[in-house]
Enzyme design. Structure first.
Site, PDB file in Angstrom:
ATOM      1  N   GLU A  59       6.213   7.068  12.826  1.00  0.00           N
ATOM      2  CA  GLU A  59       4.726   7.008  12.316  1.00  0.00           C
ATOM      3  C   GLU A  59       4.499   8.064  11.379  1.00  0.00           C
ATOM      4  O   GLU A  59       4.049   8.127  10.261  1.00  0.00           O
ATOM      5  CB  GLU A  59       3.683   6.833  13.116  1.00  0.00           C
ATOM      6  N   GLU A  60       5.159   9.281  11.868  1.00  0.00           N
ATOM      7  CA  GLU A  60       4.768  10.719  11.058  1.00  0.00           C
ATOM      8  C   GLU A  60       5.369  10.384   9.619  1.00  0.00           C
ATOM      9  O   GLU A  60       5.119  10.943   8.624  1.00  0.00           O
ATOM     10  CB  GLU A  60       5.568  11.797  11.702  1.00  0.00           C
ATOM     11  N   ARG A  61       6.909   9.955   9.808  1.00  0.00           N
ATOM     12  CA  ARG A  61       7.630   9.619   8.512  1.00  0.00           C
ATOM     13  C   ARG A  61       6.946   8.701   7.536  1.00  0.00           C
ATOM     14  O   ARG A  61       7.080   8.997   6.427  1.00  0.00           O
ATOM     15  CB  ARG A  61       8.997   9.484   9.062  1.00  0.00           C
ATOM     16  N   GLY A  72       3.963  10.275   6.165  1.00  0.00           N
ATOM     17  CA  GLY A  72       4.240  11.520   5.144  1.00  0.00           C
ATOM     18  C   GLY A  72       4.783  10.765   3.886  1.00  0.00           C
ATOM     19  O   GLY A  72       4.201  11.319   2.897  1.00  0.00           O
TER      20      GLY A  72
END
Length: 435
Positions: A292-294, A297
């Protein structure tokens, strides 16, 4: 899909819209914001739903968020950049009241209960914030420190930490990286040793976004002597406990409006019930959080890069060199056209990744590709645009200079480019085989 949340968000915005807060940014940022806002009806930067992923509800969500950005965040961007910190509790409370810190979180914990595509829409819109540090910090709060807690945490733990994080009453941070273990997560040294009903934590974390202001940390620590991928656990760590030492606020090249801390732990006692999910599953949980972070981002770079290209078009059209606008040089307008094409290709890759993800598929490979492309494209766009701005671009008062510094982190944070390439290579079955 119901639009109850749109009415709620708009009702909460009425007071903010009527305040008319004074601008305090420099002239170039005022011009940038005016251009960006004025383009809402411009086909070059329209908020019309993208048929690949977004609908009218995504558009309404983004429009509501944009009002907050224009009134509560962008007017103070220069001030926060200079201070090296923004008032996280104040900003997060505003966002939390409007529902933007829990878009894809369950309604029973204060979230909107929407799918991850709505979080991507929010991430994309946050790219209109004039300082990258604030949008990054919001991402840590909403989609980097909380996915594992949401998915694997006990109800008691979610009531204690997730609910106030979604409402904006708590500021969250994510404690993974260490001085000797950044992208190599398996090599962390921080320990959490069971003693009775508590974990006793010792070690330290580095480059912690929101670390100076955080109320709690989603901490990854070694909880046993098992192999590196099976000895780690995620723990909710209150930051005001005895033994938690914020050693310093790190002076960074970019993302300057976001406080980034070095933190040490000395015999910090945390109740064992603060464990997220199962002991020994922390590495796996964190790898899931990284997906999810990637994606988040990658979504976050789209608007800054698009806006920068348009700013560069506007500047080079009026900047004359050798008796004609700089933009009329074929090398300049061809390069900008090429970069705009690359941004659309990144968007298509990201939307495909998100579409697979919300249907329950493993998107590790595609998310890594999106993150890799986002980091490299961010460097490429900011470098090329800065070159076209010439000496003006080399001054700190220009947007291109700030983005050049801020966007450089995309290829480092959340897994370096080289780690993304390694993951992609693994999924393509190209890595050397162990003997």
């Amino acid at each position: 899909m119901s639009v109850w949340w749109v009415a709620s968000a708009r009702a909460g915005l009425r007071d903010w819209v009527s305040r008319g807060l004074p601008w305090c940014c420099g002239s170039y940022l005022r011009r940038y914001s005016e251009i960006s806002s004025a383009r809402s009806g411009d086909p070059r930067a329209s908020l019309e739903p993208d048929p690949l992923l977004f609908n009218e509800e995504h558009k309404a969500l983004r429009e509501s968020l944009r009002k907050i950005i224009d009134k509560e965040i962008n007017p103070f961007s220069d001030e926060w950049e200079e201070a090296g910190q923004f008032p996280a509790h104040k900003v997060f409370k505003i966002l939390g009241q409007a529902g933007f810190l829990g878009v894809d979180k369950p309604t029973e914990y204060g979230g909107m209960g929407l799918d991850f595509s709505y979080s991507v829409a929010v991430a994309e819109e946050l790219g209109n914030i004039l300082t990258g540090g604030v949008s990054m910090a919001i991402g840590v709060q909403s989609n980097m420190a909380t996915p594992a807690l949401t998915r694997f945490g006990s109800n008691e733990l979610k009531q204690q930490f997730l609910v106030p994080t979604i409402s904006g009453d708590f500021v969250a941070c994510l404690g993974i990286s260490e001085a000797g273990a950044g992208s190599d997560v398996a090599s962390i040294h921080t320990t959490a040793v069971r003693r009775g009903d508590d974990y006793v934590i010792n070690g330290g974390k580095m480059w912690i976004t929101n670390g100076c202001q955080a109320d709690w940390m989603c901490l990854l620590a070694n909880t046993s002597d098992a192999p590196p991928h099976r000895n780690k656990s995620l723990i909710c760590l209150p930051m005001k406990l005895p033994g938690v030492h914020i050693n310093k606020k790190i002076d960074k090249m970019g993302m300057r409006s976001s406080d980034t801390a070095q933190i040490f732990f000395e015999d910090v006692k945390v109740p064992c019930k603060y464990l997220i999910g199962e002991e020994g599953m922390g590495f796996t949980y964190q790898m899931l959080q990284f997906q999810e972070e990637r994606m988040w981002g990658a979504a976050g770079v789209l608007k800054p890069l698009e806006n920068l290209i348009q700013e560069t078009i506007d500047y080079t059209r009026q900047r004359k060199i050798f008796s004609q606008p700089l933009l009329y040089n074929q090398m300049v307008h061809f390069r900008l056209a090429e970069l705009a094409t690359e941004i659309e290709l990144l968007r298509a890759l990201l939307y495909r990744t998100v579409a697979f993800y919300i249907k329950g598929n493993d998107v590790t490979k595609l998310a890594s590709m999106s993150k890799l492309k986002a980091g490299r494209l961010a460097r490429e766009v900011t470098d090329s645009c800065l070159q076209f701005w010439g000496g003006m671009g080399f001054t700190n008062e220009m947007l291109v200079s700030r983005l050049y510094r801020d966007m450089r982190l995309i290829s480092i944070g959340g897994g370096a480019d080289e780690v993304m390439l390694s993951i992609i290579s693994k999924y393509m079955d190209m890595l050397p085989r162990k003997k």
